[in-house]
Design a protein around this motif. Structure first.
Motif, PDB file in Angstrom:
ATOM      1  N   SER A 269       9.092   0.397   8.868  1.00  0.00           N
ATOM      2  CA  SER A 269       8.419   1.672   8.634  1.00  0.00           C
ATOM      3  C   SER A 269       6.909   1.481   8.547  1.00  0.00           C
ATOM      4  CB  SER A 269       8.946   2.290   7.337  1.00  0.00           C
ATOM      5  OG  SER A 269       8.262   3.472   7.051  1.00  0.00           O
ATOM      6  N   GLY A 270       6.499   0.438   7.841  1.00  0.00           N
ATOM      7  CA  GLY A 270       5.077   0.219   7.590  1.00  0.00           C
ATOM      8  C   GLY A 270       4.287  -0.159   8.830  1.00  0.00           C
ATOM      9  N   ASN A 275       3.087   6.325  10.199  1.00  0.00           N
ATOM     10  CA  ASN A 275       3.373   6.230   8.768  1.00  0.00           C
ATOM     11  C   ASN A 275       2.211   5.632   7.978  1.00  0.00           C
ATOM     12  OD1 ASN A 275       5.844   7.300   9.245  1.00  0.00           O
ATOM     13  ND2 ASN A 275       6.972   5.364   9.185  1.00  0.00           N
ATOM     14  N   GLY A 276       1.038   5.546   8.617  1.00  0.00           N
ATOM     15  CA  GLY A 276      -0.130   5.100   7.882  1.00  0.00           C
ATOM     16  C   GLY A 276      -0.540   3.658   8.137  1.00  0.00           C
ATOM     17  N   TYR A 277       0.108   2.987   9.061  1.00  0.00           N
ATOM     18  CA  TYR A 277      -0.281   1.612   9.416  1.00  0.00           C
ATOM     19  C   TYR A 277      -1.709   1.630   9.931  1.00  0.00           C
ATOM     20  CZ  TYR A 277       0.502  -3.041  11.641  1.00  0.00           C
ATOM     21  OH  TYR A 277       0.465  -4.354  12.013  1.00  0.00           O
ATOM     22  N   GLU A 278      -2.484   0.593   9.609  1.00  0.00           N
ATOM     23  CA  GLU A 278      -3.898   0.632  10.012  1.00  0.00           C
ATOM     24  C   GLU A 278      -4.065   0.483  11.526  1.00  0.00           C
ATOM     25  OE1 GLU A 278      -2.804  -1.900   7.932  1.00  0.00           O
ATOM     26  OE2 GLU A 278      -3.516  -3.842   8.680  1.00  0.00           O
ATOM     27  N   THR A 289       2.278  17.249  16.858  1.00  0.00           N
ATOM     28  CA  THR A 289       2.249  17.890  15.544  1.00  0.00           C
ATOM     29  C   THR A 289       3.620  18.449  15.184  1.00  0.00           C
ATOM     30  OG1 THR A 289       1.562  19.927  16.635  1.00  0.00           O
ATOM     31  CG2 THR A 289      -0.182  18.513  15.733  1.00  0.00           C
ATOM     32  N   ASP A 290       4.610  18.193  16.060  1.00  0.00           N
ATOM     33  CA  ASP A 290       5.914  18.831  15.846  1.00  0.00           C
ATOM     34  C   ASP A 290       6.981  17.835  15.393  1.00  0.00           C
ATOM     35  OD1 ASP A 290       5.892  17.450  18.204  1.00  0.00           O
ATOM     36  OD2 ASP A 290       6.884  19.000  19.397  1.00  0.00           O
ATOM     37  N   LEU A 291       6.555  16.748  14.708  1.00  0.00           N
ATOM     38  CA  LEU A 291       7.508  15.752  14.212  1.00  0.00           C
ATOM     39  C   LEU A 291       7.472  15.722  12.694  1.00  0.00           C
ATOM     40  CD1 LEU A 291       6.447  12.709  16.417  1.00  0.00           C
ATOM     41  CD2 LEU A 291       8.444  14.169  16.775  1.00  0.00           C
ATOM     42  N   ALA A 292       8.599  15.326  12.106  1.00  0.00           N
ATOM     43  CA  ALA A 292       8.608  15.062  10.670  1.00  0.00           C
ATOM     44  C   ALA A 292       8.978  13.603  10.475  1.00  0.00           C
ATOM     45  CB  ALA A 292       9.624  15.958   9.974  1.00  0.00           C
ATOM     46  N   SER A 293       8.039  12.825   9.928  1.00  0.00           N
ATOM     47  CA  SER A 293       8.331  11.411   9.694  1.00  0.00           C
ATOM     48  C   SER A 293       8.593  11.192   8.214  1.00  0.00           C
ATOM     49  CB  SER A 293       7.160  10.537  10.152  1.00  0.00           C
ATOM     50  OG  SER A 293       7.492   9.178   9.985  1.00  0.00           O
ATOM     51  N   ALA A 294       9.777  10.664   7.911  1.00  0.00           N
ATOM     52  CA  ALA A 294      10.124  10.342   6.528  1.00  0.00           C
ATOM     53  C   ALA A 294       9.599   8.938   6.250  1.00  0.00           C
ATOM     54  CB  ALA A 294      11.634  10.419   6.332  1.00  0.00           C
ATOM     55  N   ARG A 295       8.576   8.859   5.419  1.00  0.00           N
ATOM     56  CA  ARG A 295       7.911   7.562   5.226  1.00  0.00           C
ATOM     57  C   ARG A 295       8.537   6.735   4.125  1.00  0.00           C
ATOM     58  NH1 ARG A 295       2.151  10.423   5.479  1.00  0.00           N
ATOM     59  NH2 ARG A 295       2.864  10.979   3.396  1.00  0.00           N
ATOM     60  N   ASN A 296       9.536   7.300   3.465  1.00  0.00           N
ATOM     61  CA  ASN A 296      10.151   6.601   2.336  1.00  0.00           C
ATOM     62  C   ASN A 296      11.659   6.498   2.570  1.00  0.00           C
ATOM     63  OD1 ASN A 296      10.516   5.404  -0.125  1.00  0.00           O
ATOM     64  ND2 ASN A 296      10.009   7.211  -1.349  1.00  0.00           N
ATOM     65  N   ALA A 297      12.019   5.963   3.752  1.00  0.00           N
ATOM     66  CA  ALA A 297      13.435   5.872   4.130  1.00  0.00           C
ATOM     67  C   ALA A 297      13.906   4.421   4.029  1.00  0.00           C
ATOM     68  CB  ALA A 297      13.630   6.396   5.546  1.00  0.00           C
ATOM     69  N   LYS A 506      14.170  -3.589   4.609  1.00  0.00           N
ATOM     70  CA  LYS A 506      14.998  -2.433   4.263  1.00  0.00           C
ATOM     71  C   LYS A 506      14.284  -1.097   4.446  1.00  0.00           C
ATOM     72  CE  LYS A 506      15.756  -4.379   0.137  1.00  0.00           C
ATOM     73  NZ  LYS A 506      16.340  -4.878  -1.128  1.00  0.00           N
ATOM     74  N   HIS A 507      12.966  -1.141   4.580  1.00  0.00           N
ATOM     75  CA  HIS A 507      12.166   0.086   4.680  1.00  0.00           C
ATOM     76  C   HIS A 507      12.065   0.461   6.152  1.00  0.00           C
ATOM     77  CE1 HIS A 507       8.142   2.227   3.495  1.00  0.00           C
ATOM     78  NE2 HIS A 507       9.126   3.063   3.708  1.00  0.00           N
ATOM     79  N   VAL A 508      12.694   1.579   6.527  1.00  0.00           N
ATOM     80  CA  VAL A 508      12.849   1.882   7.962  1.00  0.00           C
ATOM     81  C   VAL A 508      12.196   3.219   8.333  1.00  0.00           C
ATOM     82  CG1 VAL A 508      14.953   0.551   8.300  1.00  0.00           C
ATOM     83  CG2 VAL A 508      15.114   2.903   7.462  1.00  0.00           C
ATOM     84  N   PRO A 509      11.797   3.363   9.606  1.00  0.00           N
ATOM     85  CA  PRO A 509      11.285   4.639  10.077  1.00  0.00           C
ATOM     86  C   PRO A 509      12.424   5.642  10.295  1.00  0.00           C
ATOM     87  CG  PRO A 509      11.360   3.066  11.885  1.00  0.00           C
ATOM     88  CD  PRO A 509      11.773   2.318  10.660  1.00  0.00           C
ATOM     89  N   TRP A 510      12.125   6.899  10.006  1.00  0.00           N
ATOM     90  CA  TRP A 510      13.091   7.992  10.210  1.00  0.00           C
ATOM     91  C   TRP A 510      12.279   9.195  10.682  1.00  0.00           C
ATOM     92  CZ3 TRP A 510      18.142   8.876   7.168  1.00  0.00           C
ATOM     93  CH2 TRP A 510      18.703  10.114   7.484  1.00  0.00           C
TER      94      TRP A 510
END
Ligand SMILES: [Zn+2]
Length: 594
Positions: A269-270, A275-278, A289-297, A506-510
């Motif tokens: 995810s990171g 999700n905020g990666y530099e 602008t039409d996506l929803a990214s769950a950053r805490n999955a 364990k931290h995955v993109p969704w």
């Protein structure tokens, strides 16, 4: 093994040239007692083959003091005696050598992967090994592996081959073996008593250590797998969601829904720019602008073999691990509901999830731009996808379709193979599969390029779905199966036992995308999903229920509490109920699946 017929074997040499107890393979060696051979092999296993363990023990706090050395010595004795106790069961003339050779090889390979990638060995890691296909295995081969295994395994194997075993009468051998076993147990007990406090606290605070004890870790894991039928009836498949029905949204629908589930591989995810990666690893997705990214999955497991069946199960992680029988899964329930379902695989298969509907594989495709060396980049899955869907039963397609695209994604360690030249944004890349031979930054570069490739793939899926918009109401959910270690604390790859795995595994993109038609069909405005999913903690436990909710499949197997999209659906419903300013609520009645 090559069997030589008796009549073709060379005749034995005249007895005069050899002493009576000699064998042809060992012209001058005294035969050794099996129990003694078992002890020597145990010592080699406990020392050379446990270098990764001793390396970690030496880094424990307090090492270097007399107490620390005493602890290390006692620990080594416990490991050696544990190996000897195991070998005492096999210390018979005919079985000792094969058994010892297998243990030595298991320990040597285990030590290599621990040294190279920081892995630990447990039952789920063994399942990964057993499910590895030829391509994945090829990605792991290296000269360094051959060298390490040779150094650790060749000396004892050579010695074993040259050491004849003394024939000991059966009863006496049984006595020797019992003595060896009792002696080994005594050494373990005495060593434990000597350092019990330190040992107990170390094992409690460093649970990783016990997964490093070679080859007992592999033997234990094999035993765990072998006894699984006692804990779980693997031949039984319990039905699930046989009551599944399509909800009210299907009545008189203008167009059927088409949901693409992209099953990601090894996504951190990171490392997603989105999700905020530099680093901007997701230029195409970030521009939308039409996506929803769950950053805490968070994932259900740390490997494909553990995560994929768990994601598609209704049980969630804890329930799935404790299950006493296998159930049908999300794919089956969608099918029971009467929907068309397609599983398209660009990786090593669906891990049993799609067994009842079958799968199509893109592994054999020959596209010159996307395929090389018998593997293809994930974008190949879009070629001919419409035709594959059109081949599904028309009656089911008229209701709706769910397609799973199982990615190769960022499968390691050969990350450099997972991106096209045009997507290699971060250079230089590590082009070795022995990751530790590369500078860490090069490993990260190669991995990040594979995310740029996934960005390209997901964007292509969204464009493809836009093209289907005239015939279907479209949506996509992308979720990775697990994360990855990229050299943090000398850990690489994934698959550590869940309890000790670092968060990056364990931290995955969704990522969720719904077309405007799908948003109104499901009562899920993107704006709500974007806000609601941005930081809320969600897990793979909710995957099953979220997909059923999105597809408006009604069944007793559905649990609204685990539906990731339920909060937004409820909000939309309550807004629809509230009187609008200057008038009363209009529009379609809200609905909730389940
Ligand atoms: Zn995986």
């Amino acid at each position: 093994m090559l069997l030589i017929p008796q009549r073709l074997r060379p005749l034995p040499l005249p007895a005069a040239s050899t002493r009576p107890h000699d064998t042809p393979s060992s012209p001058s060696r005294e035969p050794s007692r099996p129990a003694w051979v078992a002890v020597l092999v145990s010592l080699w296993l406990a020392t050379a083959c446990n270098l990764p363990l001793w390396r970690e023990v030496m880094q424990l706090p307090g090492q270097g003091s007399a107490r620390g050395w005493l602890f290390a010595l006692a620990f080594a004795l416990i490991v050696a005696a544990g190996n000897a106790a195991l070998l005492s069961l096999f210390a018979w003339r005919r079985v000792l050598k094969p058994a010892a050779a297998v243990l030595v090889l298991m320990a040597a390979f285990g030590a290599y992967f621990m040294l190279a990638y920081g892995i630990a060995i447990d039952a789920s890691m063994l399942v990964n090994v057993l499910q590895t296909d030829v391509h994945e295995a090829g990605d792991l081969l290296s000269w360094r592996m051959l060298g390490t295994v040779l150094v650790l395994a060749a000396p004892p194997l050579w010695w074993l081959a040259r050491t004849p075993l003394r024939h000991v009468p059966t009863l006496r051998q049984a006595g020797h073996n019992t003595l060896l076993l009792l002696g080994a147990v005594a050494v373990i007990v005495l060593s434990l008593l000597l350092v019990f406090q330190d040992f107990a606290s170390t094992m409690r605070n460093q649970p990783r250590l016990r997964y490093l004890i070679n080859p007992l870790n592999s033997v234990y894991a094999l035993g765990h797998l072998a006894t699984q039928p006692l804990r779980m009836n693997a031949t039984q498949l319990l039905p699930l969601g046989r009551d599944a029905q399509l909800g009210a949204s299907y009545a008189g629908q203008a167009r059927p829904p088409l949901l693409v589930l992209v099953l990601g591989e090894t996504g951190r995810s990171g490392n997603f720019g989105l999700n905020g990666y530099e680093r901007d690893t997701t230029p195409r997705l970030s521009a939308r602008t039409d996506l929803a990214s769950a950053r805490n999955a968070w994932s259900c497991g740390t490997s494909t073999a553990a995560s994929v069946p768990c994601m598609f199960s209704h049980l969630g992680r804890t329930g799935f691990e404790a299950r006493s029988a296998n159930f049908e899964n999300l794919i089956d329930v969608l099918h029971h509901a009467g929907l068309a379902v397609l599983w398209l695989d660009n990786q090593s298969g669906c891990k049993g999830v799609c067994d009842r509907i079958g799968q199509a594989s893109t592994g054999g495709l020959q596209d010159p731009a996307l395929c090389a060396g018998g593997e293809c980049l994930d974008r190949v899955m879009l070629q001919g996808l419409a035709e594959r869907i059109a081949a599904l039963p028309a009656e089911q397609r008229a209701r709706g379709t769910v397609v799973v695209l199982h990615q190769m994604g960022s499968h390691g360690p050969a990350y450099f193979k997972r991106s096209a030249q045009e997507n290699k944004k971060f250079l230089p890349e590590c082009t070795s599969n022995a990751l530790q031979e590369c500078e860490r930054q090069q490993v990260v570069n190669a991995y990040d390029n594979s995310i740029v490739e996934t960005d390209h793939f997901l964007d292509s899926v969204l464009h493809w779905l836009a093209d289907q918009g005239s015939q279907a109401q479209t949506a996509m959910i992308y979720v990775a199966d697990h994360g990855e270690s990229l050299g943090e604390n000398n850990l690489y790859l994934h698959g550590l036992p869940y309890a000790i795995a670092p968060d990056v595994q364990k931290h995955v993109p969704w990522i969720t995308w719904l077309s405007p038609a799908m948003q109104s069909r499901t009562g899920l405005p993107m704006g709500c999903l974007q806000k609601d999913l941005a930081d809320r903690r969600i897990t793979h436990d909710s995957y099953f229920h979220s997909v059923l909710g999105l597809m408006d499949v009604r069944t007793g197997a559905y649990n609204a509490d685990l539906d990731t999209f339920a909060p937004c659906r409820a909000r939309t419903a309550s807004l629809a109920r509230a009187p609008a300013p200057g008038g009363t609520a209009t529009g379609p009645a809200p609905r909730a699946p389940g």
